[in-house]
Design an enzyme around this catalytic site. Structure first.
Site, PDB file in Angstrom:
ATOM      1  N   CYS A   1       1.250  -1.105   0.095  1.00 23.41           N
ATOM      2  CA  CYS A   1       0.036  -0.040  -0.137  1.00 23.41           C
ATOM      3  C   CYS A   1       0.566   1.010  -0.121  1.00 23.41           C
ATOM      4  CB  CYS A   1      -0.885  -0.129   1.583  1.00 23.41           C
ATOM      5  SG  CYS A   1      -1.632   1.650   1.077  1.00 23.41           S
TER       6      CYS A   1
ATOM      7  N   CYS B   1      -1.648   0.959  -2.819  1.00 25.43           N
ATOM      8  CA  CYS B   1      -2.511   2.644  -3.489  1.00 25.43           C
ATOM      9  C   CYS B   1      -2.067   4.677  -2.895  1.00 25.43           C
ATOM     10  CB  CYS B   1      -3.459   1.797  -1.790  1.00 25.43           C
ATOM     11  SG  CYS B   1      -3.869   0.625  -1.256  1.00 25.43           S
TER      12      CYS B   1
ATOM     13  N   LYS C   1       0.424   5.445  -5.836  1.00 25.79           N
ATOM     14  CA  LYS C   1      -0.854   5.440  -7.253  1.00 25.79           C
ATOM     15  C   LYS C   1      -1.660   6.480  -7.194  1.00 25.79           C
ATOM     16  CE  LYS C   1      -4.696   3.960  -6.415  1.00 25.79           C
ATOM     17  NZ  LYS C   1      -4.869   2.642  -6.099  1.00 25.79           N
TER      18      LYS C   1
ATOM     19  N   TYR D   1      -8.777  -3.829 -11.549  1.00 26.77           N
ATOM     20  CA  TYR D   1      -8.024  -2.490 -10.260  1.00 26.77           C
ATOM     21  C   TYR D   1      -7.325  -1.923 -11.524  1.00 26.77           C
ATOM     22  CZ  TYR D   1     -11.546  -3.672  -6.145  1.00 26.77           C
ATOM     23  OH  TYR D   1     -12.285  -3.826  -5.205  1.00 26.77           O
TER      24      TYR D   1
ATOM     25  N   GLU E   1      -7.447   1.605 -13.345  1.00 25.59           N
ATOM     26  CA  GLU E   1      -6.294   2.643 -12.425  1.00 25.59           C
ATOM     27  C   GLU E   1      -4.642   3.238 -13.799  1.00 25.59           C
ATOM     28  OE1 GLU E   1      -5.822   1.694  -8.444  1.00 25.59           O
ATOM     29  OE2 GLU E   1      -7.549   1.800  -8.266  1.00 25.59           O
TER      30      GLU E   1
ATOM     31  N   HIS F   1     -27.050  21.741  -1.209  1.00 26.14           N
ATOM     32  CA  HIS F   1     -27.455  22.237  -2.796  1.00 26.14           C
ATOM     33  C   HIS F   1     -26.493  22.858  -2.696  1.00 26.14           C
ATOM     34  CE1 HIS F   1     -28.480  22.215  -6.366  1.00 26.14           C
ATOM     35  NE2 HIS F   1     -29.122  23.586  -5.965  1.00 26.14           N
TER      36      HIS F   1
ATOM     37  N   GLU G   1     -25.897  14.728  -3.485  1.00 26.67           N
ATOM     38  CA  GLU G   1     -27.134  14.914  -3.036  1.00 26.67           C
ATOM     39  C   GLU G   1     -28.515  14.598  -3.836  1.00 26.67           C
ATOM     40  OE1 GLU G   1     -29.891  19.083  -4.795  1.00 26.67           O
ATOM     41  OE2 GLU G   1     -27.693  19.130  -5.978  1.00 26.67           O
TER      42      GLU G   1
HETATM   43  P1  NDP Z   1      -8.278  -7.901 -10.233  1.00 27.49           P
HETATM   44  O1  NDP Z   1      -7.928  -8.829  -9.413  1.00 27.49           O
HETATM   45  O2  NDP Z   1      -8.511  -7.033  -9.998  1.00 27.49           O
HETATM   46  O3  NDP Z   1      -8.166  -7.970 -12.201  1.00 27.49           O
HETATM   47  C1  NDP Z   1      -7.311  -9.245 -12.476  1.00 27.49           C
HETATM   48  C2  NDP Z   1      -7.630  -9.180 -13.892  1.00 27.49           C
HETATM   49  O4  NDP Z   1      -6.782 -10.171 -14.941  1.00 27.49           O
HETATM   50  C3  NDP Z   1      -8.891  -9.469 -14.132  1.00 27.49           C
HETATM   51  O5  NDP Z   1      -9.228  -8.797 -15.483  1.00 27.49           O
HETATM   52  C4  NDP Z   1      -8.604 -10.819 -14.827  1.00 27.49           C
HETATM   53  O6  NDP Z   1      -9.780 -11.435 -15.996  1.00 27.49           O
HETATM   54  C5  NDP Z   1      -7.072 -10.626 -15.222  1.00 27.49           C
HETATM   55  N1  NDP Z   1      -6.774 -12.119 -15.135  1.00 27.49           N
HETATM   56  C6  NDP Z   1      -6.439 -13.222 -14.264  1.00 27.49           C
HETATM   57  N2  NDP Z   1      -5.573 -13.870 -14.880  1.00 27.49           N
HETATM   58  C7  NDP Z   1      -4.842 -13.716 -16.157  1.00 27.49           C
HETATM   59  C8  NDP Z   1      -4.244 -14.352 -15.998  1.00 27.49           C
HETATM   60  N3  NDP Z   1      -3.888 -15.578 -16.491  1.00 27.49           N
HETATM   61  N4  NDP Z   1      -3.331 -13.925 -17.751  1.00 27.49           N
HETATM   62  C9  NDP Z   1      -5.129 -13.013 -18.370  1.00 27.49           C
HETATM   63  N5  NDP Z   1      -5.313 -11.997 -17.520  1.00 27.49           N
HETATM   64  C10 NDP Z   1      -5.337 -12.828 -16.883  1.00 27.49           C
HETATM   65  O7  NDP Z   1      -6.831  -7.850 -10.405  1.00 27.49           O
HETATM   66  P2  NDP Z   1      -5.817  -6.441  -9.997  1.00 27.49           P
HETATM   67  O8  NDP Z   1      -4.149  -7.010 -10.747  1.00 27.49           O
HETATM   68  O9  NDP Z   1      -6.007  -5.821 -10.698  1.00 27.49           O
HETATM   69  O10 NDP Z   1      -5.167  -6.114  -8.481  1.00 27.49           O
HETATM   70  C11 NDP Z   1      -4.928  -6.765  -7.553  1.00 27.49           C
HETATM   71  C12 NDP Z   1      -6.023  -6.598  -6.249  1.00 27.49           C
HETATM   72  O11 NDP Z   1      -5.824  -5.733  -5.787  1.00 27.49           O
HETATM   73  C13 NDP Z   1      -7.600  -6.066  -6.854  1.00 27.49           C
HETATM   74  O12 NDP Z   1      -8.107  -7.632  -6.740  1.00 27.49           O
HETATM   75  C14 NDP Z   1      -7.355  -5.497  -5.443  1.00 27.49           C
HETATM   76  O13 NDP Z   1      -8.066  -6.149  -4.180  1.00 27.49           O
HETATM   77  C15 NDP Z   1      -6.272  -5.152  -5.060  1.00 27.49           C
HETATM   78  N6  NDP Z   1      -6.334  -3.324  -5.595  1.00 27.49           N
HETATM   79  C16 NDP Z   1      -7.045  -3.069  -4.556  1.00 27.49           C
HETATM   80  C17 NDP Z   1      -6.641  -1.357  -5.439  1.00 27.49           C
HETATM   81  C18 NDP Z   1      -8.070  -0.503  -4.486  1.00 27.49           C
HETATM   82  O14 NDP Z   1      -8.795  -0.815  -3.610  1.00 27.49           O
HETATM   83  N7  NDP Z   1      -8.438   0.588  -5.801  1.00 27.49           N
HETATM   84  C19 NDP Z   1      -6.143  -0.859  -6.157  1.00 27.49           C
HETATM   85  C20 NDP Z   1      -5.047  -1.935  -6.825  1.00 27.49           C
HETATM   86  C21 NDP Z   1      -5.113  -3.128  -6.332  1.00 27.49           C
HETATM   87  P3  NDP Z   1     -11.197 -11.814 -15.574  1.00 27.49           P
HETATM   88  O15 NDP Z   1     -11.483 -11.376 -14.366  1.00 27.49           O
HETATM   89  O16 NDP Z   1     -11.867 -11.395 -16.498  1.00 27.49           O
HETATM   90  O17 NDP Z   1     -11.303 -13.011 -16.243  1.00 27.49           O
END
Ligand code: NDP
Length: 448
Positions: free
Chosen positions: A43, A48, A51, A178, A182, A437, A442
C-alpha cells in the site's frame, strides 16, 4: 520469563503486519517484525499511496484544460514525469519513515531481513540466526501474477511502474481489473496511447454492471483502446527496445511498455509453511479461521496472503483483531459485510453492498433507483462525461442493500454513504434527509 525470544514474531511489515505489531506491543507483548524490503508494504511503497498521488498528478491534464472555460488564462503546459515520479517517491520515503517511527515508539524490534518458518514456534532469518516466538504472524501480502508466456520478462508489473524513466508513448496493459483500469486512466492522461487487453469480455468483475459499462463507454470515448477475449501468446522485444505483444488470435500490438495487471497471488513462496503444517488453498492462500488462525495453532495470518478481501483497510482490521484476540484478552473477528471499495479510474468508481445482479439472486424482488447526470462542473467545462449513481433496495424491507457510483469524487462520497448502507438504513430514510445543494452527493437523497 517467557520460554521464547519473542511473544510475537511478525513476517512482513505491511499494513496488516505493522498494525498487529504495534497493537500487540501496546498489549504488553515482546514483538519483532521481519521485513525483507521496505516498511509499509504494498500500500505505502508500491500500491495505493503512490498510485493515488499519480491519480492526482494525472488529473491536472483535464483540470488545466477545463480551467480555460472557467476564465483562467492557462498557457500550454508541459508535463514532466520525472518531477512527479521523484516527488511521489520522496513522499513514499517520508511515509516509510513514519511507519518505522511507529514501530520504534511502540518498542517493536524491526529486523530488515527475510524470515522463513522452520517450525510452529521458530523462524530463521536470512543471516542464519534462528529465533523462537510464542506466536508467529504471517503478513507477507500478495505479489503480481506474471503470465507464463514466452518473453514475459520484457513486461513490467505495477511494482516497477512507479520508477519508469519516461512515460511510454504506447502502453499495453494485460488485465481488466483494478490495476489495469487505474493505470489506464493515469497514463492516458499523461499522454500515452493506452490499450487494455483482457482474457474475458468483462472489466472489473464484481462491480455493478451498469457502472462498469459506463467506465468502458467513457474510457473508449476518451481514446483508451480495448481488446477482449484475447489470449496472450508471446512477447517479442525488437532491436530498438520496443515490444510486440502477440495473441493467439488477431493482430499483434506494438508498444513501448507492457504492464501485467492480471491479479495478485498470495506471497507464500519459500516461506517454509510446510515446516509448521500451515495449509494453503488451491490458489496458494493461507487457510485461516475467523480469528486468522492457520492450521498450525501458534501461527496466524492476515491480509492479502489469506486472500479474503485484498484491501488495505481489511488487512489493518485483521491485524488489529488478531492482536486484540491473542494479546489483549479481547477475542474479535472482522466483519466483512458491506466493505466499500473504489477503483481510482478516470472517472473513479465506488461501491458498497450488493450489485443489482447479486441482490436479484439473493433477495428475489429488488427496486433499483438511478441518477444519470452530467455534473455541473462538466457542463461548464464542456465535457460530455456523465456520472451514474445506482441504489439497490430490498423491495420487501425498503433497506438499501447496495450503492454504486461512477463520477467525480465517487470514492469520497461513497465512503460517507457506506455508513448508512452498513447501518441498514431504508430508502425512505435517505429520502428524509434534506439535500445539500448544489452537490453531486445530493443525488443520493433525490433518487426517484
Ligand atoms: P484484479 O483481480 O482486479 O483483476 C485481474 C484481471 O486480470 C482480471 O481482469 C482478470 O480477468 C485478468 N486475469 C487474471 N488472470 C489472468 C491471466 N492469467 N492472464 C490474463 N489475464 C488474467 O487484479 P489486479 O491485478 O488489478 O489487482 C489485484 C488486487 O489488488 C485487486 O483484486 C484488489 O483487491 C487490489 N487492488 C485494489 C485497489 C483499490 O482498492 N483501488 C487498487 C489496486 C489493486 P477476468 O476477471 O476477466 O477473468
Amino acid at each position: 520469563m517467557s520460554d521464547y525470544d519473542f511473544d510475537l514474531f511478525v513476517i512482513g511489515a505491511g499494513s496488516g503486519g505493522v498494525r498487529a505489531s504495534r497493537v500487540a506491543s501496546a498489549h504488553g507483548a515482546k514483538v519483532a517484525v521481519a521485513e525483507e524490503y521496505r516498511v509499509g508494504g504494498t500500500c505505502v511503497i508500491r500500491g495505493c499511496v503512490p498510485k493515488k498521488l499519480l491519480v492526482y498528478g494525472a488529473h491536472f491534464a483535464g483540470d488545466l484544460k477545463d480551467a480555460r472555460r472557467f476564465g483562467w488564462k492557462v498557457p500550454d503546459c508541459a508535463f514532466e514525469w520525472p518531477v512527479l515520479r521523484d516527488n511521489v517517491l520522496a513522499d513514499v520515503d517520508r511515509l516509510e519513515g513514519l511507519y518505522k517511527n511507529t514501530l520504534d515508539s511502540h518498542g517493536v524490534e524491526l529486523i530488515p531481513e527475510r524470515a522463513t518458518i522452520t517450525g510452529p514456534h521458530s523462524v530463521k532469518l536470512a543471516n542464519g540466526r534462528e529465533v523462537s516466538a510464542r506466536h508467529v504472524l504471517i503478513a507477507t501480502g500478495a505479489w503480481p501474477v506474471v503470465p507464463e508466456v514466452e518473453g514475459a520478462e520484457h513486461g513490467l508489473t505495477s511494482n516497477e511502474m512507479f520508477h519508469l524513466d519516461e512515460t511510454p508513448r504506447r502502453l499495453v496493459i494485460i488485465g481488466g481489473g483494478y490495476i489495469a483500469n487505474e493505470f489506464a486512466g493515469i497514463f492516458h492522461q499523461f499522454g500515452s496511447q493506452v490499450t487494455l487487453v483482457n482474457r474475458s469480455s468483462t472489466l472489473l468483475r464484481g462491480y455493478d454492471e451498469s457502472i462498469r459499462d459506463r467506465l468502458m463507454q467513457i474510457s473508449t470515448t476518451k481514446g483508451i483502446q480495448f481488446r477482449f477475449n484475447a489470449q496472450l501468446d508471446r512477447i517479442v522485444k525488437n532491436e530498438d527496445d520496443t515490444l510486440c505483444v502477440h495473441f493467439s488470435e488477431g493482430d499483434p500490438i506494438p508498444c513501448d511498455v507492457l504492464l501485467f495487471a492480471a491479479g495478485r497471488r498470495p506471497h507464500t513462496g519459500g516461506l517454509g509453511l510446510e515446516n509448521a503444517g500451515v495449509e494453503v488453498d488451491g490458489k496458494g492462500a493461507i487457510k485461516v479461521d475467523e480469528y486468522s488462525r492457520t492450521s498450525c495453532e501458534s501461527i496466524y495470518a492476515v491480509g492479502d496472503v489469506t486472500d479474503r478481501l485484498q484491501l488495505t483497510p481489511v488487512a489493518i482490521r485483521e491485524g488489529h483483531a488478531f492482536a486484540d484476540t491473542v494479546f489483549g484478552d479481547n477475542p474479535r473477528t472482522v466483519d466483512y459485510d458491506c466493505v466499500p471499495s473504489a477503483v481510482f479510474s478516470d472517472p473513479p468508481m465506488a461501491g458498497v453492498g450488493l450489485t443489482e445482479a447479486q441482490a436479484k439472486n439473493k433477495l428475489g424482488t429488488v427496486k433499483v433507483y438511478t441518477s444519470d447526470f452530467r455534473p455541473m462542473k462538466n457542463v461548464l467545462a464542456g465535457r460530455e462525461e456523465r456520472a451514474l449513481y445506482k441504489m439497490v433496495v430490498d423491495a420487501t424491507t425498503d433497506c438499501v442493500v447496495g450503492l454504486h457510483m461512477i463520477g467525480p469524487d465517487a470514492p469520497e462520497i461513497l465512503q460517507a454513504a457506506a455508513i448508512a448502507v452498513k447501518a441498514g438504513l431504508t430508502k425512505q430514510q435517505f429520502d428524509d434527509t434534506v439535500a445539500l445543494h448544489p452537490s453531486m452527493a445530493e443525488e443520493l437523497v433525490l433518487l426517484k
